[in-house]
Scaffold this motif. Structure first.
Motif, PDB file in Angstrom:
ATOM      1  N   GLY A  91      37.344  51.361  64.117  1.00 15.58           N
ATOM      2  CA  GLY A  91      37.970  52.420  63.344  1.00 15.58           C
ATOM      3  C   GLY A  91      36.970  53.403  62.767  1.00 15.58           C
ATOM      4  O   GLY A  91      37.175  54.618  62.810  1.00 15.58           O
ATOM      5  N   VAL A  92      35.867  52.892  62.222  1.00 17.16           N
ATOM      6  CA  VAL A  92      34.855  53.743  61.599  1.00 17.16           C
ATOM      7  C   VAL A  92      34.189  54.650  62.642  1.00 17.16           C
ATOM      8  O   VAL A  92      34.013  55.854  62.432  1.00 17.16           O
ATOM      9  N   ILE A  93      33.803  54.070  63.782  1.00 15.76           N
ATOM     10  CA  ILE A  93      33.141  54.859  64.828  1.00 15.76           C
ATOM     11  C   ILE A  93      34.082  55.933  65.362  1.00 15.76           C
ATOM     12  O   ILE A  93      33.701  57.103  65.528  1.00 15.76           O
ATOM     13  N   SER A  94      35.318  55.552  65.634  1.00 16.21           N
ATOM     14  CA  SER A  94      36.293  56.491  66.171  1.00 16.21           C
ATOM     15  C   SER A  94      36.550  57.631  65.201  1.00 16.21           C
ATOM     16  O   SER A  94      36.606  58.803  65.583  1.00 16.21           O
ATOM     17  N   GLY A 153      41.777  49.574  60.228  1.00 16.93           N
ATOM     18  CA  GLY A 153      41.474  48.859  61.462  1.00 16.93           C
ATOM     19  C   GLY A 153      41.535  47.366  61.286  1.00 16.93           C
ATOM     20  O   GLY A 153      42.114  46.639  62.110  1.00 16.93           O
ATOM     21  N   ALA A 154      40.948  46.865  60.197  1.00 14.55           N
ATOM     22  CA  ALA A 154      40.961  45.427  59.954  1.00 14.55           C
ATOM     23  C   ALA A 154      42.389  44.921  59.738  1.00 14.55           C
ATOM     24  O   ALA A 154      42.801  43.915  60.333  1.00 14.55           O
ATOM     25  N   GLU A 159      36.947  57.553  56.266  1.00 12.20           N
ATOM     26  CA  GLU A 159      36.202  56.397  56.769  1.00 12.20           C
ATOM     27  C   GLU A 159      36.657  55.115  56.064  1.00 12.20           C
ATOM     28  O   GLU A 159      36.778  54.059  56.693  1.00 12.20           O
ATOM     29  N   LEU A 160      36.905  55.223  54.757  1.00 10.65           N
ATOM     30  CA  LEU A 160      37.436  54.059  54.034  1.00 10.65           C
ATOM     31  C   LEU A 160      38.808  53.687  54.574  1.00 10.65           C
ATOM     32  O   LEU A 160      39.153  52.500  54.694  1.00 10.65           O
ATOM     33  N   LEU A 161      39.598  54.721  54.900  1.00 10.77           N
ATOM     34  CA  LEU A 161      40.920  54.491  55.476  1.00 10.77           C
ATOM     35  C   LEU A 161      40.807  53.744  56.802  1.00 10.77           C
ATOM     36  O   LEU A 161      41.455  52.724  57.012  1.00 10.77           O
TER      37      LEU A 161
END
Length: 314
Positions: free
Chosen positions: A26-29, A92-93, A85-87
């Motif tokens: 999620g963060v990378i995307s 994602g998790a 990014e926090l979202l």
């Protein structure tokens, strides 16, 4: 998304791997597709009256991107990236973990066919992840909609959190949450229902007979599934964005034509059916690569974690 192949997939360690892989993906995307997300939000908030004589601020994706870069600097295309990014980190998790555990539970009952399991588990994953991370989503939208310099409404993430709490209370963090959950349940249901058989089809036609090291099957299946699902539920996503910028700061964003929200019927009456699909083009341009990157990263990270555990079985 995580495959539910057998009993070994349900242990606690494997679930933790799923959460870590989902967060990383999620963060990378998010970082890669952030500019498209900002442009999509601006286009969704833009009002087009049928008889409007004044041209819109942004005339499509490329015009919006060049205008933002010119007037707000290149960093303007990453506005709201910290809460986003926090979202994506937490979303994602929560999404991958909920999908996997729900799918395991449904598979053990044997009541529903596989396609129905995919839809139910996907909808549950979307609902849980959306509700848990919704304040980050709202903050991301508001930062993307505000101006730069003296035109900023919120000077920092902490300032935004304090201001919303002071002026709107706790409900302010959840403006539009019902539309968000209402949108994401069918979206994730459609996504997983399309993704799983597409990935399985591509995997069966792979010469190795299994997921290749490149993970292209997951990337292609994710991009295709996202396009199908996003098109199906886009009007609900547009409504969610317009709800998120309501409240006492509504007339202080860059786009001064943001109206008081009156519902889907009002949008159709004022802007026609086309009004429900403002920003669909850029949304699809964003959604397909975003999902492809997410699925590819997820597969690669999960495989690496499992290799580290000395367990190559998925």
């Amino acid at each position: 998304m995580p495959r539910v192949a057998g009993k070994e997939d349900s242990d606690k360690s494997s679930n933790l791997d799923v959460a870590i892989a989902g967060s990383t993906a999620g963060v990378i995307s998010r970082f890669i597709i952030a500019p498209l997300d900002v442009v999509k939000i601006r286009l969704q908030l833009q009002h087009h009256a049928r008889d409007a004589s004044i041209p819109p601020t942004y005339r499509g994706m490329l015009h919006a991107m060049s205008t933002i870069a010119r007037e707000e600097g290149i960093t303007g295309l990453w506005k709201g990236n910290i809460p986003a990014e926090l979202l994506y980190l937490t979303y994602g998790a929560a999404q991958f973990y909920t999908y996997r555990t729900t799918h395991v539970a449904l598979s053990s009952t044997g009541i529903l066919p596989r396609s129905a399991q995919d839809f139910v588990a996907g909808g549950a994953a979307g609902a849980v992840a959306t509700f848990v991370t919704y304040p980050f989503d709202l903050l991301r939208t508001r930062f993307a909609a505000q101006g730069s310099g003296d035109l900023r409404i919120y000077t920092s993430l902490a300032h935004a959190i304090r201001t919303i709490y002071t002026t709107e209370g706790i409900p302010g963090y959840f403006r539009g949450v019902s539309a968000g959950v209402g949108q994401v349940v069918p979206y994730m249901g459609l996504f997983f229902t399309t993704y799983e058989p597409t990935r399985a089809f591509l995997t069966r036609h792979n010469e190795a007979g299994a997921l290749s090291l490149s993970g292209y099957e997951s990337a292609l299946a994710g991009g295709f599934a996202s396009t199908v699902a996003k098109t199906g539920v886009f009007p609900l996503d547009l409504i969610r964005k317009r709800l998120q910028v309501q409240g006492p700061t509504r007339d202080r964003y860059l786009q001064k034509d943001i109206e008081v929200y009156h519902g889907m019927r009002a949008i159709v009456q004022r802007e026609g059916m086309r009004g429900l699909y403002r920003g669909l083009g850029v949304s699809l341009v964003k959604a397909a690569p975003s999902s492809a990157i997410t699925m590819w990263c997820y597969e690669v990270v999960l495989r690496a974690l499992q290799s580290a555990h000395g367990d190559s079985a998925r």
